[in-house]
Write a protein that holds these residues in place. Structure first.
Motif, PDB file in Angstrom:
ATOM      1  N   SER A 242       0.890  -1.271  -0.057  1.00 44.72           N
ATOM      2  CA  SER A 242      -0.092  -0.107   0.016  1.00 44.72           C
ATOM      3  C   SER A 242       0.912   1.369  -0.116  1.00 44.72           C
ATOM      4  O   SER A 242       1.924   1.170   0.664  1.00 44.72           O
ATOM      5  CB  SER A 242      -0.914   0.202   1.164  1.00 44.72           C
ATOM      6  OG  SER A 242      -0.140   0.108   2.213  1.00 44.72           O
ATOM      7  N   MET A 243       0.508   2.156  -0.514  1.00 43.06           N
ATOM      8  CA  MET A 243       1.237   3.565  -0.755  1.00 43.06           C
ATOM      9  C   MET A 243       0.211   4.473  -0.702  1.00 43.06           C
ATOM     10  O   MET A 243      -0.681   4.800  -1.487  1.00 43.06           O
ATOM     11  CB  MET A 243       1.863   3.561  -2.209  1.00 43.06           C
ATOM     12  CG  MET A 243       3.190   4.493  -2.256  1.00 43.06           C
ATOM     13  SD  MET A 243       3.860   3.954  -3.984  1.00 43.06           S
ATOM     14  CE  MET A 243       4.937   5.470  -4.353  1.00 43.06           C
ATOM     15  N   PHE A 244       0.643   5.809  -0.112  1.00 43.92           N
ATOM     16  CA  PHE A 244      -0.111   6.821   0.100  1.00 43.92           C
ATOM     17  C   PHE A 244       0.905   8.187   0.534  1.00 43.92           C
ATOM     18  O   PHE A 244       1.759   7.881   0.953  1.00 43.92           O
ATOM     19  CB  PHE A 244      -1.448   6.746   1.035  1.00 43.92           C
ATOM     20  CG  PHE A 244      -0.987   6.755   2.415  1.00 43.92           C
ATOM     21  CD1 PHE A 244      -0.536   5.235   3.046  1.00 43.92           C
ATOM     22  CD2 PHE A 244      -0.944   7.511   3.478  1.00 43.92           C
ATOM     23  CE1 PHE A 244      -0.080   5.130   4.448  1.00 43.92           C
ATOM     24  CE2 PHE A 244      -0.423   7.697   4.600  1.00 43.92           C
ATOM     25  CZ  PHE A 244      -0.007   6.291   5.242  1.00 43.92           C
ATOM     26  N   GLU A 254      -4.405  19.112   5.755  1.00 50.92           N
ATOM     27  CA  GLU A 254      -3.709  18.038   5.207  1.00 50.92           C
ATOM     28  C   GLU A 254      -4.601  17.411   4.576  1.00 50.92           C
ATOM     29  O   GLU A 254      -5.747  16.877   4.852  1.00 50.92           O
ATOM     30  CB  GLU A 254      -3.158  17.415   6.313  1.00 50.92           C
ATOM     31  CG  GLU A 254      -1.882  18.219   6.950  1.00 50.92           C
ATOM     32  CD  GLU A 254      -1.339  17.402   8.354  1.00 50.92           C
ATOM     33  OE1 GLU A 254      -0.077  17.142   8.362  1.00 50.92           O
ATOM     34  OE2 GLU A 254      -2.100  17.341   9.163  1.00 50.92           O
ATOM     35  N   LYS A 255      -4.173  16.365   3.434  1.00 50.37           N
ATOM     36  CA  LYS A 255      -4.950  15.479   3.063  1.00 50.37           C
ATOM     37  C   LYS A 255      -4.314  14.207   2.671  1.00 50.37           C
ATOM     38  O   LYS A 255      -2.775  14.301   2.591  1.00 50.37           O
ATOM     39  CB  LYS A 255      -5.347  16.057   1.205  1.00 50.37           C
ATOM     40  CG  LYS A 255      -6.406  17.125   1.411  1.00 50.37           C
ATOM     41  CD  LYS A 255      -6.783  17.584   0.141  1.00 50.37           C
ATOM     42  CE  LYS A 255      -8.074  18.489   0.305  1.00 50.37           C
ATOM     43  NZ  LYS A 255      -8.517  18.981  -1.182  1.00 50.37           N
ATOM     44  N   ILE A 256      -4.895  13.152   2.432  1.00 43.73           N
ATOM     45  CA  ILE A 256      -4.111  11.654   2.158  1.00 43.73           C
ATOM     46  C   ILE A 256      -4.542  11.357   0.723  1.00 43.73           C
ATOM     47  O   ILE A 256      -5.856  11.295   0.572  1.00 43.73           O
ATOM     48  CB  ILE A 256      -4.515  10.894   3.490  1.00 43.73           C
ATOM     49  CG1 ILE A 256      -4.118  11.500   4.464  1.00 43.73           C
ATOM     50  CG2 ILE A 256      -3.942   9.413   3.133  1.00 43.73           C
ATOM     51  CD1 ILE A 256      -4.933  10.535   6.048  1.00 43.73           C
ATOM     52  N   MET A 257      -3.751  11.048  -0.094  1.00 44.15           N
ATOM     53  CA  MET A 257      -3.862  10.197  -1.086  1.00 44.15           C
ATOM     54  C   MET A 257      -3.496   8.919  -1.370  1.00 44.15           C
ATOM     55  O   MET A 257      -2.402   8.925  -0.863  1.00 44.15           O
ATOM     56  CB  MET A 257      -3.342  11.283  -2.158  1.00 44.15           C
ATOM     57  CG  MET A 257      -3.305  10.930  -3.739  1.00 44.15           C
ATOM     58  SD  MET A 257      -4.896  10.597  -4.376  1.00 44.15           S
ATOM     59  CE  MET A 257      -5.060  12.351  -4.735  1.00 44.15           C
ATOM     60  N   ASP A 258      -4.271   8.145  -1.751  1.00 50.58           N
ATOM     61  CA  ASP A 258      -3.744   6.723  -2.098  1.00 50.58           C
ATOM     62  C   ASP A 258      -3.159   6.742  -3.404  1.00 50.58           C
ATOM     63  O   ASP A 258      -3.701   7.016  -4.446  1.00 50.58           O
ATOM     64  CB  ASP A 258      -5.160   5.760  -2.185  1.00 50.58           C
ATOM     65  CG  ASP A 258      -4.800   4.358  -2.179  1.00 50.58           C
ATOM     66  OD1 ASP A 258      -3.694   4.068  -2.459  1.00 50.58           O
ATOM     67  OD2 ASP A 258      -5.666   3.538  -1.865  1.00 50.58           O
ATOM     68  N   LEU A 259      -1.797   6.262  -3.072  1.00 55.10           N
ATOM     69  CA  LEU A 259      -1.148   6.221  -4.587  1.00 55.10           C
ATOM     70  C   LEU A 259      -1.179   5.081  -5.292  1.00 55.10           C
ATOM     71  O   LEU A 259      -0.520   4.931  -6.264  1.00 55.10           O
ATOM     72  CB  LEU A 259       0.735   6.526  -4.121  1.00 55.10           C
ATOM     73  CG  LEU A 259       0.711   8.125  -3.461  1.00 55.10           C
ATOM     74  CD1 LEU A 259       2.024   7.946  -3.002  1.00 55.10           C
ATOM     75  CD2 LEU A 259       0.315   9.209  -4.380  1.00 55.10           C
ATOM     76  N   SER A 260      -2.201   4.135  -4.918  1.00 54.31           N
ATOM     77  CA  SER A 260      -2.299   2.930  -5.696  1.00 54.31           C
ATOM     78  C   SER A 260      -2.999   3.327  -6.910  1.00 54.31           C
ATOM     79  O   SER A 260      -3.709   4.619  -6.857  1.00 54.31           O
ATOM     80  CB  SER A 260      -3.035   1.919  -5.095  1.00 54.31           C
ATOM     81  OG  SER A 260      -4.386   2.336  -4.632  1.00 54.31           O
ATOM     82  N   GLY A 263      -6.462   4.523  -6.597  1.00 53.27           N
ATOM     83  CA  GLY A 263      -6.891   5.009  -5.310  1.00 53.27           C
ATOM     84  C   GLY A 263      -7.279   6.515  -5.335  1.00 53.27           C
ATOM     85  O   GLY A 263      -6.830   7.252  -6.590  1.00 53.27           O
ATOM     86  N   GLY A 264      -7.858   6.954  -4.299  1.00 51.45           N
ATOM     87  CA  GLY A 264      -8.253   8.303  -4.446  1.00 51.45           C
ATOM     88  C   GLY A 264      -7.925   8.870  -2.932  1.00 51.45           C
ATOM     89  O   GLY A 264      -7.134   8.514  -2.358  1.00 51.45           O
ATOM     90  N   ALA A 292       6.065   2.543  -9.079  1.00 50.93           N
ATOM     91  CA  ALA A 292       6.275   3.307 -10.118  1.00 50.93           C
ATOM     92  C   ALA A 292       5.244   4.078 -10.395  1.00 50.93           C
ATOM     93  O   ALA A 292       5.203   5.359 -10.637  1.00 50.93           O
ATOM     94  CB  ALA A 292       6.843   2.645 -11.326  1.00 50.93           C
ATOM     95  N   SER A 293       4.070   3.367 -10.596  1.00 53.56           N
ATOM     96  CA  SER A 293       2.856   4.344 -10.800  1.00 53.56           C
ATOM     97  C   SER A 293       2.431   5.066  -9.631  1.00 53.56           C
ATOM     98  O   SER A 293       1.889   6.132  -9.855  1.00 53.56           O
ATOM     99  CB  SER A 293       1.644   2.993 -10.995  1.00 53.56           C
ATOM    100  OG  SER A 293       1.510   2.384 -10.073  1.00 53.56           O
ATOM    101  N   GLY A 294       2.742   4.776  -8.549  1.00 55.00           N
ATOM    102  CA  GLY A 294       2.408   5.354  -7.446  1.00 55.00           C
ATOM    103  C   GLY A 294       3.386   6.840  -7.341  1.00 55.00           C
ATOM    104  O   GLY A 294       2.793   7.871  -6.978  1.00 55.00           O
TER     105      GLY A 294
END
Ligand SMILES: Nc1ncnc2c1ncn2[C@@H]1O[C@H](COP(=O)(O)OP(=O)(O)OP(=O)(O)O)[C@@H](O)[C@H]1O
Length: 828
Positions: A242-244, A254-260, A263-264, A292-294
């Protein structure tokens, strides 16, 4: 304590004038010093099994093995330092541009001049502010300008787990820094690596790397899957990725973004990221493509410091589910790698607008991260200092709370830029983060076996699949079904119903029929505690027992001492109460017999006569010589034996008064009958004999002196004469005694006629009152002339010893007394 009721009358009560005072015993000396009875409480305390406890051989110092030393060392937070190679030129947008020359700090004329001078010289020196001392320490050298200004001097920073020089390769860094974390992770232990440093110092390079120089994440994934393929054990591992990122959009929170890939935006709930997707990874390629996509989604921007500066905090989680196929055990470990956004200085980066707002967020987060670790360090140094809750100030620190509170292991890598112009950034980093190497992981929360931590991002089916039921198969039967005897498997331990089970000497019986089938190996493993743990517990309990025993012993001694004291006090109190009661009685008696100056009225006399049933008294007036009583002369009147005797100065028996003479005297004493006398005596004071003028005159009128001259004188020495009033059965006669007394009185012979003086005195001893006037011969003070006053005066002149301290009545005084016509009290 009954003070009002008189105590029972003793057979004989002797009341003396000026009774000798007994020394009042002191509170403690009066108390019997006998050993008080042993304390019940102390005897009730069972003897403590001190011998059992003390026989335990407790080593003074616990043996510390080398592995333990290594382990303790490994319990400290590992801080690594990586020095980035000096990059003089950065190409931005394809055009060669010296980024460092734009808004490069310090922008002072001298520096510019120096730079120009260097250029003019044609040689650009790669001056560094960081010098590597050894693999664990560096020296930070300030720029020459600061040294010249004497504003600062070189500082040595040491104690790093390892310092990677600018030439260190990624694999070298991985080997020393990341590999231990990955090994622990594969064993089921969670860990975290966080990269800290100023912008452009190589954090992202270290963590993610590039295609040619893969970073820690890629290298870790490779090792993880390499080991998975090579190691075919009973363990089944499943990895998730998992990557965020946590970012701030134009400074609006502050915001959290899912880097998958799909993800949103995410949100945080109590340190958990809600909605974070975990992707199962099966091999390195799959994982690297996800990374890489993250990274493509991650917020980056160009700044003066970095051509591709990270504008967010990026967190990568690799989770491993470890399942033991044979034993049905499972555990979860998470390897977290954090790429923090680099702290920036506005002057250096030249950020403006949105970049500046981002910069503020980044710096704030970095600061909070540092504050959390500093608070943890100070709390560990001084436990009185509370562990401040700085983690609440940012989402990143909230998420990493367990790590920042020392509950989970983590490592830090500080990335530093060694250029002279980077001195301020590097100095700030080293000063801020190098003390963190003293942080200890004292309360690591090891995840128990079988207790898997799941995120809600897992599909329900997956969660259900991972839910493990208890491994024990327990079947309870109400009745024994013994038709088919069960053959226990070697791995099963069957506890048959209604059979006693021995457990350490004690036995118990199952109340109901229970058939328990237990996996024996599992039971042994779980029931038999770890020997090291057992030994530690044993030592702790032993020490505790010792301490407890000491305390109990002290309390027991104190208790015994207190009880002894209480017993002594109790005895003293009882003695005092008894003494008080005796004194009270004595006082009552004295009060009852005290008639100081009291003149009896006729009524009182009658009353007294009626109350007092005593009819027999004896008055004995003795004149005691120094050596002995010369003689005792008794007289009686009627049936009453009243003895009045007095000693004489002479030794001739001729001086004795005969009975008849005394009888005359008794008449002259105006004691007409026994009743009257007894009534007088009943109320008469014990300490005083009152002679009024008439009495004295009567005494003087008697013919005492006719035959015996001076010896006939009734002498009443005042101070040293002792007037004794012996009271026998008077006035405290009981009714029974009174009856007996009356009988005795009625049967009493006429003592005056039949008995001699001495016999009379002896026989009437019980019933008589005796008044004794004692006087020593040599200190005769007062002599009352019996015949006439003139004769008395003459005798006074002859006999009065003025030197005597006693009361002396001379003629004149006596005359005055006589003329007053009042009672003369002869007192002490
Ligand atoms: N050890 C290194 N060896 C070679 N190049 C490096 C090294 N460290 C950093 N670089 C290069 O420096 C540049 C900046 O590095 P990087 O982006 O990793 O910095 P950063 O600390 O992540 O900055 P920011 O906080 O702004 O994201 C990159 O182009 C990177 O390739």
């Amino acid at each position: 304590m009954e003070m009002n009721s008189p105590p029972p009358c003793p057979n004989t009560v002797t009341i003396r004038r000026n009774p000798p005072r007994r020394a009042r015993p002191s509170t403690y000396s009066a108390a019997p010093l006998s050993q008080p009875p042993s304390s019940k409480t102390s005897s009730a305390i069972r003897s403590f099994p001190i011998h059992d406890i003390l026989s335990i051989n407790i080593p003074d110092k616990p043996e510390i093995s080398e592995s333990a030393v290594e382990h303790s060392d490994s319990e400290k937070l590992k801080v690594f330092l990586r020095i980035r190679p000096i990059v003089t030129q950065q190409k931005v947008g394809g055009s060669s541009k010296i980024a460092a020359q734009k808004n490069v700090w310090p922008q002072n004329p001298k520096k510019k001049d120096a730079s120009k001078t260097a250029k003019v010289g044609g040689k650009k020196k790669n001056e560094t502010c960081l010098k590597l001392n050894d693999s664990h320490s560096v020296t930070l050298c300030p720029p020459q300008s600061l040294i010249d200004a004497r504003r600062t001097k070189s500082e040595v920073y040491e104690g790093f787990s390892h310092v990677f020089c600018d030439e260190s390769s990624q694999s070298e860094v991985y080997e020393k820094m990341m590999n231990p974390l990955v090994v622990d992770f594969l064993k089921g232990q969670s860990g975290m690596l966080a990269a800290m440093g100023p912008s452009g110092s190589g954090k992202t390079h270290t963590v993610f790397g590039s295609t040619r120089q893969p970073g820690m994440v890629s290298l870790a994934l490779r090792q993880i899957f390499l080991q998975k393929e090579s190691c075919r054990s009973e363990f089944s591992r499943t990895f998730y990725l998992s990557m965020f990122e946590i970012y701030s959009e134009r400074g609006k929170g502050e915001k959290i973004m899912d880097l998958s890939q799909e993800g949103g935006d995410l949100y945080m709930q109590q340190s958990n990221i809600k909605g974070l997707k975990e992707v199962v990874i099966h091999d390195v390629q799959e994982a690297e493509s996800l990374i890489a996509s993250g990274m493509l989604k991650r917020s980056t921007a160009m700044t003066n410091s970095n051509i591709q500066s990270s504008r967010s905090q990026c967190i990568i989680n690799i989770r491993c589910d470890l399942d033991n196929l044979d034993e049905d055990h499972s555990c979860t470990a998470i390897l977290t790698i954090v790429d923090l956004a680099g702290a920036e200085r506005e002057k250096r980066t030249g950020n403006q607008g949105a970049r500046l707002l981002e910069s503020n967020f980044i710096n704030n987060t970095s600061m909070v991260f540092g504050l959390c670790l500093r608070s943890l360090l100070e709390h560990q140094k001084n436990p009185k200092k509370p562990l401040l809750k700085h983690y609440q100030n940012s989402l990143l620190t909230k998420y990493l709370r367990d790590y920042l509170e020392g509950k989970k292991r983590m490592s830090l890598i500080l990335t530093a830029k060694p250029g002279v112009e980077d001195y301020q950034d590097t100095s700030y980093l080293l000063r801020q983060a190098s003390p963190f190497m003293n942080i200890k992981f004292e309360s690591i929360e090891e995840q128990p076996l079988g207790n898997k931590r799941r995120t809600q991002t897992l599909p329900k089916a997956e969660l259900a699949k991972r839910m493990k039921l208890s491994s024990y198969e327990v079947s309870m039967n109400d009745e024994v079904k013994g038709d088919i005897p069960h053959q226990p498997h070697k791995e099963e331990l069957v506890l048959e119903p209604d059979k006693e089970v021995e457990t350490d000497g004690s036995s118990f019986q199952f109340p109901v029929n229970i058939n328990i089938k237990v996996n024996k190996s599992k039971l042994i493993k779980e029931c038999i505690p770890d020997p090291a743990k057992k030994a530690r517990e044993y030592h702790i309990l032993s020490n505790f027992s010792r301490a407890l025993w000491k305390v109990l012993k002290e309390y027991k001694n104190k208790l015994e001492a207190s009880e002894n004291k209480a017993d002594v006090l109790r005895h003293n109190l009882i003695a005092e109460i008894e003494r008080g009661a005796a004194l009270e009685n004595e006082l009552n008696l004295m009060k009852a017999s005290c008639t100081c100056g009291k003149v009896f009225t006729a009524e009182e006399n009658d009353k007294t006569n009626s109350n007092a049933q005593v009819s027999s008294h004896s008055i004995k007036v003795e004149r005691i010589k120094k050596t002995d009583i010369v003689s005792t002369h008794s007289f009686s009147f009627r049936s009453v034996c009243t003895e009045l005797s007095f000693s004489c100065d002479g030794d001739s028996s001729d001086n004795y008064q005969d009975t008849s003479a005394v009888e005359v005297a008794s008449t002259s004493l105006n004691v007409p009958n026994s009743e009257e006398w007894s009534s007088k005596k009943n109320n008469a004071p014990c300490e005083y004999v009152v002679f009024d003028k008439e009495d004295l005159m009567e005494l003087g009128d008697t013919e005492f002196g006719s035959d015996s001259t001076a010896y006939d004188t009734l002498e009443s020495g005042v101070s040293d004469s002792e007037l004794l009033l012996h009271e026998y059965e008077f006035p405290f006669l009981t009714k029974g005694d009174q009856r007996k007394h009356e009988e005795e009185e009625s049967n009493a012979p006429d003592l005056s006629s039949d008995l001699s003086d001495s016999e009379c005195f002896q026989k009437q001893n019980i019933l008589e009152d005796t008044v004794t006037l004692d006087h020593e011969k040599d200190i005769d003070e007062v002599k009352l002339k019996s015949s006439d006053l003139e004769k008395f005066e003459e005798q006074c002149k002859e006999n009065v010893d003025i030197s005597s301290p006693n009361v002396v009545l001379d003629k004149q005084e006596f005359k005055e007394l006589s003329e007053r016509g009042t009672n003369v009290e002869i007192t002490g």
